[in-house]
Structure formats: structure tokens, C-alpha cells
Design a protein around this motif. Structure first.
Motif, PDB file in Angstrom:
ATOM      1  N   ARG A 100     -25.007  16.190   0.771  1.00 29.25           N
ATOM      2  CA  ARG A 100     -25.009  15.314  -0.555  1.00 29.25           C
ATOM      3  C   ARG A 100     -23.825  14.389  -0.216  1.00 29.25           C
ATOM      4  N   CYS A 101     -22.789  14.702   0.210  1.00 26.22           N
ATOM      5  CA  CYS A 101     -21.753  13.663   0.302  1.00 26.22           C
ATOM      6  C   CYS A 101     -22.030  12.744   1.342  1.00 26.22           C
ATOM      7  N   LEU A 102     -22.541  13.030   2.294  1.00 26.13           N
ATOM      8  CA  LEU A 102     -22.918  12.140   3.618  1.00 26.13           C
ATOM      9  C   LEU A 102     -23.859  10.941   2.864  1.00 26.13           C
ATOM     10  N   LEU A 103     -24.760  11.550   2.092  1.00 28.55           N
ATOM     11  CA  LEU A 103     -25.742  10.448   1.842  1.00 28.55           C
ATOM     12  C   LEU A 103     -24.842   9.110   0.846  1.00 28.55           C
ATOM     13  N   THR A 104     -24.114   9.736   0.070  1.00 33.26           N
ATOM     14  CA  THR A 104     -23.521   8.897  -0.887  1.00 33.26           C
ATOM     15  C   THR A 104     -21.999   8.337  -0.599  1.00 33.26           C
ATOM     16  N   GLY A 105     -21.469   8.846   0.407  1.00 30.33           N
ATOM     17  CA  GLY A 105     -19.932   8.367   0.856  1.00 30.33           C
ATOM     18  C   GLY A 105     -19.120   9.075   0.065  1.00 30.33           C
ATOM     19  N   ALA A 106     -19.330  10.357  -0.566  1.00 31.23           N
ATOM     20  CA  ALA A 106     -18.399  10.804  -1.343  1.00 31.23           C
ATOM     21  C   ALA A 106     -17.395  11.777  -0.292  1.00 31.23           C
ATOM     22  N   THR A 107     -16.449  12.351  -0.695  1.00 34.04           N
ATOM     23  CA  THR A 107     -15.431  13.170  -0.226  1.00 34.04           C
ATOM     24  C   THR A 107     -15.782  14.627  -0.039  1.00 34.04           C
ATOM     25  N   VAL A 108     -15.686  15.238   0.884  1.00 33.39           N
ATOM     26  CA  VAL A 108     -15.888  16.792   0.995  1.00 33.39           C
ATOM     27  C   VAL A 108     -14.164  17.286   0.827  1.00 33.39           C
ATOM     28  N   ALA A 109     -13.933  17.876  -0.222  1.00 34.84           N
ATOM     29  CA  ALA A 109     -12.466  18.349  -0.519  1.00 34.84           C
ATOM     30  C   ALA A 109     -12.546  19.945   0.229  1.00 34.84           C
ATOM     31  N   LEU A 110     -11.557  19.900   1.327  1.00 35.86           N
ATOM     32  CA  LEU A 110     -11.327  21.082   1.759  1.00 35.86           C
ATOM     33  C   LEU A 110     -10.364  21.964   1.326  1.00 35.86           C
ATOM     34  N   PRO A 111     -10.749  23.248   0.739  1.00 36.75           N
ATOM     35  CA  PRO A 111      -9.564  24.027   0.071  1.00 36.75           C
ATOM     36  C   PRO A 111      -8.524  24.497   1.033  1.00 36.75           C
ATOM     37  N   GLN A 112      -7.325  24.705   0.357  1.00 40.36           N
ATOM     38  CA  GLN A 112      -6.389  25.242   1.347  1.00 40.36           C
ATOM     39  C   GLN A 112      -6.252  26.972   1.283  1.00 40.36           C
ATOM     40  N   PRO A 113      -6.198  27.132   2.514  1.00 46.13           N
ATOM     41  CA  PRO A 113      -6.197  28.787   2.618  1.00 46.13           C
ATOM     42  C   PRO A 113      -5.176  29.596   1.857  1.00 46.13           C
TER      43      PRO A 113
END
Length: 362
Positions: A93-106
Motif C-alpha cells: 500500500r505504501c509503495l504504490l502511494t509513496g507513503a512511509t512505513v513507520a517501523l516500531p521501536q522494540p
């Protein structure tokens, strides 16, 4: 499936980042090309290896983004495992729109990650939503909370709306590359009691037996079984989900439960999900799973495992009497065992065995 291991090239992430700093090249990937193998949840049996094409993921993302707007600058928190289709679909989804994948902090709570990373979108299962609502976190930046992994307890829907969360309920499965139906932005409370309406690039129908049937551009390529591929669809191309459901006059899907979970008690059909929904409407109950135990007189009787926000479950039989017939009221209630969870869903087979042992005193 033929695995061309000799042709695989190992590339470290650091090297990949170094290359992409200097140049990017468009890549034309055929949509019919095999892309991923994801194991089903296996909540009612042995997990199966589902093969998806790039086209499956592409059309899944297109349909999702048509319903839940996603733009450059938006941040979708990656709160589900990549080895589940719900987590993997976030990337597409993010790839198609240029949105960001926010990776959670462990080691950081869900609410802290949402606030700290400025997440605008998040995918959750009911257990995660329940824990999120217990946190004192700033959730004002959220534009969409996509629920998956099964029906959301009504009490959680009520509480989430009271907190002002932009909730979306949905129905999906691994074989359909994530969502099949989803509620629209701004859905009413009544609409959020459903699984929403069908998204673009998918089709949904209900069989005479009440089985939810699905097909479309997002339907997987088949189950990988050694070097063979099994695509179990009927003559019209429908995949039989084995989930019970109905579609109302407005096109909203209501999911009734798994056909495989149905059992007979004293000659009466018992659908565990109906009892679970009734339990989750009671005050203080976050999650419930009902399984059968053998019974000499009735053949089988329902037993409930209940997770409550105040610890040990109370005797809930009397509270269920106004809403359920007596044969559907569990004969015992046990604390929720967290170890009996398989991935994002409860392991019903393990809970059935646990209930049997508790019943027999083993």
C-alpha cells in the motif's frame, strides 16, 4: 515449485542502500510472476503455504487505497508481522502511494510508537486495540485504524469510537491477499458492526449453505505443496472460505463464524462465535473463545476461555441467560491462556485440548 537456489544472489541491506543513493531504475515486473509464500493462520487446522503473485498484492493495495486514502507523507505503522498477509500488505500500500512505513521501536508500547513516530495509519487485531485503549497516548494524529484478524468485540468498537478513533472493520484472508471487505471512512456504529462492503478488484457471494465465496484479482495462485500447486476453486472460480456469512440489502457483509467450528450439543447446532460475541458484549471482557468438550449426555458442551481487564473471570452464566438459550451457555469459564495463541489468532485446537484436560481433571 521449482526453487532456483543456484540463481539466488545475496545482497546485504547496507549495500542495497548504497546503490540506491546513486541511482534508481524503473522495474517492469509481470503481474503474473510469483512473489511471496505466506502461511495461513491455521487456527482450524495445519497452516498451508499460500502462493501470491505480484498482481495479487498490487490489486489488493489498489483496492485498499481506494477505500482508505493514503498519500505521500502519511505514515503507516508496521504493527503486524511481515510473515502474515496483513503485515506484508502494508508495504505494498505504501509503495504504490509513496507513503512511509513507520517501523516500531522494540520494547516500546503501541501507543508510544503511534505518537512518537507520527503514525497516521495503523493495522490492528482486537487484542492490540484493547491494549492501545488502556494506554494514555496521544492518538489524535491517526487518520485510519484498520481492524483485521477476526470480528471486533462490540465493546471495543464502542470504546474506540468514544475515544474518537477512525475505525475500519474488515473481513479478509490470506488466500485473498488481505482485505476483501472493509467499512468506509466515517462509518456509523451500525456499519462498524459489520465487516464492510466489498473492495475493488474482489467479488463476494454467499452459497446456499451460507459459505462466504470469494474471487477476483487478489485471489492467490494456490497452495504450494512440494513442487505442485493446488488452487482449490469451483467451476465458476469461487474460493470457498468455510466462513459463514450473509450480505444485507446495502451490501454489508456480516460474518457468522467458521463452518469448521460448529458442533452439536444435545441435537442442537452451536456456533462458538455467537457465544463469543455475547460474552464480549458483557462489561469488562476483552476477548473470549468458546470450544466444545466431550459430554456423555449431550455429546459436547461449550466451555469458554475469557480474558478480562480485571483479571480472573467471574461466573458469567447468569449474565448470558437473557441473551442465549441454555444449551449455548458455557458450562465453565476459564482464564485466558496467552500461550494458546497462534500468531494473531487463538489456537482453537490447543484450547479444545486444554478444556478437555480441565474437564477431566487431568
Amino acid at each position: 515449485l521449482q526453487m532456483a537456489r543456484a540463481d539466488l544472489h545475496e545482497l546485504r541491506p547496507e549495500a542495497l542502500l548504497e546503490v540506491t543513493r546513486h541511482r534508481t531504475e524503473p522495474t517492469d515486473i509481470p503481474l503474473e510472476r510469483s512473489a511471496t509464500i505466506i502461511f495461513t493462520s491455521g487456527s482450524t487446522g495445519v497452516p498451508k503455504a499460500a502462493l501470491h503473485t505480484y498482481g495479487n498484492h498490487y490489486h489488493s493495495a489498489l483496492g485498499s487505497n481506494a477505500n482508505i486514502p493514503l498519500r505521500p507523507g502519511d505514515r503507516w505503522l508496521h504493527s503486524l508481522p511481515l510473515y502474515h498477509v496483513g503485515g506484508l500488505s502494508i508495504l505494498f500500500r505504501c509503495l504504490l502511494t509513496g507513503a512511509t512505513v513507520a517501523l516500531p521501536q522494540p520494547g516500546t508500547s503501541l501507543g508510544s510508537n503511534i505518537a512518537g513516530l507520527g503514525a497516521t495509519h495503523v493495522s490492528l487485531v482486537s487484542t492490540q486495540l484493547s491494549r492501545l485503549l488502556r494506554e494514555d497516548a496521544d492518538l489524535g494524529g491517526l487518520e485510519a485504524v484498520l481492524m483485521g484478524g477476526g470480528p471486533v468485540p462490540p465493546s471495543l468498537v464502542d470504546e474506540a469510537l468514544a475515544r474518537g478513533l477512525p475505525l475500519h472493520t474488515s473481513y479478509g484472508l490470506t488466500e485473498m491477499s488481505s482485505q476483501v471487505t472493509t467499512t468506509w471512512p466515517g462509518a456509523s456504529l451500525e456499519e462498524l458492526r459489520t465487516a464492510g462492503r466489498v473492495l475493488p478488484n474482489r467479488e463476494v457471494s454467499i452459497s446456499e449453505e451460507g459459505d462466504i465465496l470469494v474471487r477476483g484479482e487478489t485471489l492467490f495462485a494456490g497452495y504450494a505443496e512440494g513442487e505442485k500447486l493446488d488452487r482449490p476453486v469451483d467451476a465458476e472460480g469461487w474460493f470457498h472460505t468455510r466462513d459463514l456469512g450473509e450480505i444485507d440489502e446495502s451490501g454489508y457483509l456480516r460474518v457468522g463464524g467458521r463452518m469448521d467450528n460448529l458442533f452439536i450439543s444435545g441435537g442442537e447446532n452451536v456456533q462458538p462465535e455467537e457465544i463469543e460475541e455475547a460474552l464480549c458484549r458483557l462489561e469488562g471482557i476483552d476477548e473470549a473463545v468458546v470450544v466444545p468438550v466431550p459430554d456423555e449426555e449431550f455429546g459436547a458442551r461449550p466451555v469458554a476461555f475469557v480474558r478480562m481487564d480485571d483479571g480472573e473471570p467471574r461466573d458469567l452464566a447468569r449474565e448470558l441467560e437473557p441473551v442465549l438459550p441454555r444449551f449455548k451457555i458455557p458450562i465453565s469459564f476459564h482464564p485466558w491462556p496467552e500461550e494458546a495463541r497462534r500468531g494473531m489468532k487463538a489456537d482453537r485446537a490447543a484450547l479444545r485440548e486444554r478444556a478437555r484436560r480441565l474437564r477431566s481433571g487431568a
